[in-house]
Design an enzyme around this catalytic site. Structure first.
Site, PDB file in Angstrom:
ATOM      1  N   ASP A   1     -19.132   3.699 -10.616  1.00 35.56           N
ATOM      2  CA  ASP A   1     -18.381   3.099 -11.718  1.00 35.56           C
ATOM      3  C   ASP A   1     -18.107   4.143 -12.795  1.00 35.56           C
ATOM      4  OD1 ASP A   1     -17.726   1.661 -14.157  1.00 35.56           O
ATOM      5  OD2 ASP A   1     -18.321  -0.142 -13.065  1.00 35.56           O
ATOM      6  N   GLU A  49      -1.537  -7.403  -8.894  1.00 39.80           N
ATOM      7  CA  GLU A  49      -1.202  -7.646  -7.495  1.00 39.80           C
ATOM      8  C   GLU A  49      -0.982  -9.132  -7.217  1.00 39.80           C
ATOM      9  OE1 GLU A  49      -4.495  -4.846  -6.734  1.00 39.80           O
ATOM     10  OE2 GLU A  49      -3.465  -4.411  -4.861  1.00 39.80           O
ATOM     11  N   GLY A  98      -7.498   4.023 -13.716  1.00 40.32           N
ATOM     12  CA  GLY A  98      -6.217   4.490 -14.255  1.00 40.32           C
ATOM     13  C   GLY A  98      -5.848   3.806 -15.564  1.00 40.32           C
ATOM     14  N   LYS A 113     -10.743 -14.123  -3.235  1.00 35.64           N
ATOM     15  CA  LYS A 113     -10.252 -14.218  -4.615  1.00 35.64           C
ATOM     16  C   LYS A 113      -9.045 -15.138  -4.602  1.00 35.64           C
ATOM     17  CE  LYS A 113     -11.375  -9.475  -5.829  1.00 35.64           C
ATOM     18  NZ  LYS A 113     -10.764  -8.183  -5.805  1.00 35.64           N
ATOM     19  N   ARG A 130      -2.585 -12.250   0.737  1.00 32.14           N
ATOM     20  CA  ARG A 130      -2.621 -10.796   0.884  1.00 32.14           C
ATOM     21  C   ARG A 130      -3.074 -10.498   2.308  1.00 32.14           C
ATOM     22  NH1 ARG A 130      -7.332  -6.795  -0.566  1.00 32.14           N
ATOM     23  NH2 ARG A 130      -6.238  -4.837  -0.257  1.00 32.14           N
ATOM     24  N   ARG A 184     -15.765   6.343  -1.227  1.00 33.07           N
ATOM     25  CA  ARG A 184     -15.142   6.973  -0.050  1.00 33.07           C
ATOM     26  C   ARG A 184     -14.858   8.445  -0.318  1.00 33.07           C
ATOM     27  NH1 ARG A 184     -10.770   2.590  -0.004  1.00 33.07           N
ATOM     28  NH2 ARG A 184     -11.860   0.783   0.846  1.00 33.07           N
ATOM     29  N   ASN A 223      -6.649 -13.989  -1.538  1.00 36.33           N
ATOM     30  CA  ASN A 223      -7.002 -12.649  -1.074  1.00 36.33           C
ATOM     31  C   ASN A 223      -8.373 -12.738  -0.411  1.00 36.33           C
ATOM     32  OD1 ASN A 223      -7.701  -9.999  -0.741  1.00 36.33           O
ATOM     33  ND2 ASN A 223      -7.329  -9.381  -2.853  1.00 36.33           N
ATOM     34  N   HIS A 230      -2.523  -0.420  -0.760  1.00 33.84           N
ATOM     35  CA  HIS A 230      -2.228  -0.726  -2.177  1.00 33.84           C
ATOM     36  C   HIS A 230      -0.721  -0.848  -2.404  1.00 33.84           C
ATOM     37  CE1 HIS A 230      -6.108   1.687  -3.286  1.00 33.84           C
ATOM     38  NE2 HIS A 230      -6.398   0.390  -3.258  1.00 33.84           N
ATOM     39  N   GLY A 244      -8.626   2.834  -8.638  1.00 32.87           N
ATOM     40  CA  GLY A 244      -9.638   1.792  -8.803  1.00 32.87           C
ATOM     41  C   GLY A 244     -10.848   2.226  -8.009  1.00 32.87           C
TER      42      GLY A 244
HETATM   43  P1  ADP Z   1     -10.911  -2.446  -6.919  1.00 33.89           P
HETATM   44  O1  ADP Z   1      -9.857  -3.520  -7.099  1.00 33.89           O
HETATM   45  O2  ADP Z   1     -10.532  -1.347  -5.992  1.00 33.89           O
HETATM   46  O3  ADP Z   1     -12.298  -2.970  -6.714  1.00 33.89           O
HETATM   47  P2  ADP Z   1     -10.481  -1.935  -9.749  1.00 33.89           P
HETATM   48  O4  ADP Z   1      -9.049  -1.571  -9.869  1.00 33.89           O
HETATM   49  O5  ADP Z   1     -10.919  -3.253 -10.261  1.00 33.89           O
HETATM   50  O6  ADP Z   1     -11.007  -1.672  -8.291  1.00 33.89           O
HETATM   51  O7  ADP Z   1     -11.308  -0.793 -10.495  1.00 33.89           O
HETATM   52  C1  ADP Z   1     -12.700  -0.893 -10.622  1.00 33.89           C
HETATM   53  C2  ADP Z   1     -13.226   0.378 -11.266  1.00 33.89           C
HETATM   54  O8  ADP Z   1     -12.539   0.613 -12.498  1.00 33.89           O
HETATM   55  C3  ADP Z   1     -14.686   0.296 -11.672  1.00 33.89           C
HETATM   56  O9  ADP Z   1     -15.532   0.613 -10.605  1.00 33.89           O
HETATM   57  C4  ADP Z   1     -14.737   1.356 -12.743  1.00 33.89           C
HETATM   58  O10 ADP Z   1     -14.969   2.597 -12.105  1.00 33.89           O
HETATM   59  C5  ADP Z   1     -13.372   1.385 -13.350  1.00 33.89           C
HETATM   60  N1  ADP Z   1     -13.339   0.814 -14.707  1.00 33.89           N
HETATM   61  C6  ADP Z   1     -13.213  -0.468 -15.069  1.00 33.89           C
HETATM   62  N2  ADP Z   1     -13.257  -0.597 -16.414  1.00 33.89           N
HETATM   63  C7  ADP Z   1     -13.408   0.655 -16.909  1.00 33.89           C
HETATM   64  C8  ADP Z   1     -13.523   1.217 -18.230  1.00 33.89           C
HETATM   65  N3  ADP Z   1     -13.473   0.448 -19.312  1.00 33.89           N
HETATM   66  N4  ADP Z   1     -13.673   2.542 -18.326  1.00 33.89           N
HETATM   67  C9  ADP Z   1     -13.706   3.340 -17.237  1.00 33.89           C
HETATM   68  N5  ADP Z   1     -13.600   2.878 -15.988  1.00 33.89           N
HETATM   69  C10 ADP Z   1     -13.463   1.554 -15.817  1.00 33.89           C
END
Ligand code: ADP
Length: 398
Positions: free
Chosen positions: A284, A385, A334, A14, A91, A241, A7, A180, A210
């Protein structure tokens, strides 16, 4: 078979080496700051610790060379030689209207991906560099492109057309594509399996939340609508965003703040979302949830506005499918943020959604978070993924 999943981002890469028989990763990691000072590779073999090695990476070819070296390293490598890599899955972000499924990479496919570069100027060129580097370093190993947009190509015209002059669709292919897709496809199949039903018999809504976030409506196993558009900027409020806004705001900000269109775009992509809403506190949700619980007003607004937008899309997609049997939450927020799931479900009482608070506080594997008498099944389901890309690659190369 061992499948290497790649990716490639503009300055990162990655990777995961996956055994397709066990569907487990045997090594994984990432290269960071490619083309920038201070580049490093993170490598981890299954059962081992993460190793971080600082090493110059002027380009993606060097990054992939270092990945292959780490994978075959005498002491810590997961495999003895490159001949143990049977196929590579890449990807690719944008497949435009040309690709409605994954495809074996040929010179013609590379040309067709290049033609989609205009639609994803930051991502597709990086993906192509990764493909080119692997072709050079592993000649003869079959490669597959798995597109973020492909799963959404089943959307009907009324879902993908914008209310713009039709000629722009004809001339420039301006339409909604969605992203996605690999995750929405993986999670919708998994949810059907978990519910003990066939995808063909279900109406599902998948909330991929995410850093980037999108919702999809999956009817009878096919995507009929999704919240991202021509680019990943449309739809939900995300980490940084804005998601949907009145398009006139762009002109308004440009005039008030004396910004160029590029500067406004940067603002909407990198300084907005829950980050901007929270007064630049954080993108975050771990930080936002802490601040929410401490009563920080902007964090409360950010989390509530984010959740409300998700609930509105769930309502819209229930209408689009004339019903809904299951709702799944996936990706970082999620899967982990019970607070957001609770706030979203609070809007869904009219659908007969009933949340099981104890189940909602769990973490880990696929979990039903609705009560047994809830009319709609609600779950969180970890997305994967890389595994989805490995499965597609296996299917096309075995
Ligand atoms: P992407 O792949 O789009 O970078 P991810 O699916 O890895 O994103 O999601 C990252 C986000 O998930 C983090 O920025 C954070 O907001 C949230 N996150 C990760 N762990 C936790 C947690 N334990 N509690 C709440 N939110 C979390």
């Amino acid at each position: 078979m061992n499948i290497l999943v790649i990716n490639c981002g503009s300055s990162s890469l990655k990777y995961q080496l996956i055994n397709s028989d066990t569907e487990q990763w045997i090594a994984k990691g990432l290269c960071e700051r490619i083309g920038i000072d201070g580049s490093q590779i993170v490598y981890q073999k299954a059962g081992g610790d993460k190793e971080v090695t600082v090493s110059p990476m002027p380009d993606h070819t060097e990054a992939i060379r270092l990945v292959l070296e780490a994978l075959t390293n005498d002491k810590t490598g997961a495999i003895k030689s490159l001949s143990e890599i049977d196929a590579v899955g890449h990807r690719v972000v944008h497949g435009g209207e040309k690709f409605s499924s994954s495809t074996v990479i040929t010179p013609e496919v590379i040309e067709a991906i290049k033609e989609c570069n205009d639609l994803a100027p930051l991502h597709n060129p990086a993906n192509l560099i990764g493909i080119d580097a692997c072709a050079k370093l592993m000649p003869g190993v079959p490669m597959v492109a798995v597109f973020d947009t492909a799963f959404h190509q089943t959307m009907p015209a009324e879902a993908y057309m914008y209310g713009l002059p039709y000629s722009y669709y004809e001339k420039y292919k301006i339409r909604r594509y969605g992203f996605h897709g690999t995750s929405h496809s993986f999670v919708s199949k998994k949810m059907a399996e978990d519910m003990g039903k066939k995808p063909e018999d279900l109406k599902l809504i998948i909330c991929h939340l995410g850093n980037g976030a999108s919702v999809s409506a999956v009817k009878n196993g096919k995507c009929v609508d999704t919240s991202m558009g021509l680019t990943p900027l449309e739809g939900l409020i995300m980490g940084t965003r804005s998601g949907d806004i009145d398009p006139a705001i762009m002109e308004f900000i440009a005039h008030k703040e004396n910004k160029s269109i590029d500067e406004v775009m940067t603002l909407l992509n990198k300084k907005s979302g829950v980050y901007g809403l929270s007064g630049d506190l954080s993108s975050d949700f771990r930080d936002l949830e802490d601040a929410y619980n401490e009563g920080n007003e902007k964090a409360i607004i950010a989390v509530k506005t984010f959740s409300y937008r998700v609930a509105k899309y769930v309502g819209a997609y229930t209408a689009a499918m004339n019903g809904v049997d299951g709702i799944a939450f996936t990706a970082g927020v999620g899967e982990n943020c019970g607070l957001v799931r609770k706030l979203v479900c609070e809007y869904l009482g009219y659908l007969g959604v009933k949340l099981d608070e104890a189940a909602n506080s769990k973490r880990g594997e696929d979990t039903v978070i609705s009560t047994p008498d809830s009319k709609v099944c609600v779950m969180f389901i970890p997305t994967n993924e890389e595994l989805a890309i490995a499965r597609e690659t296996l299917a096309l190369t075995k």
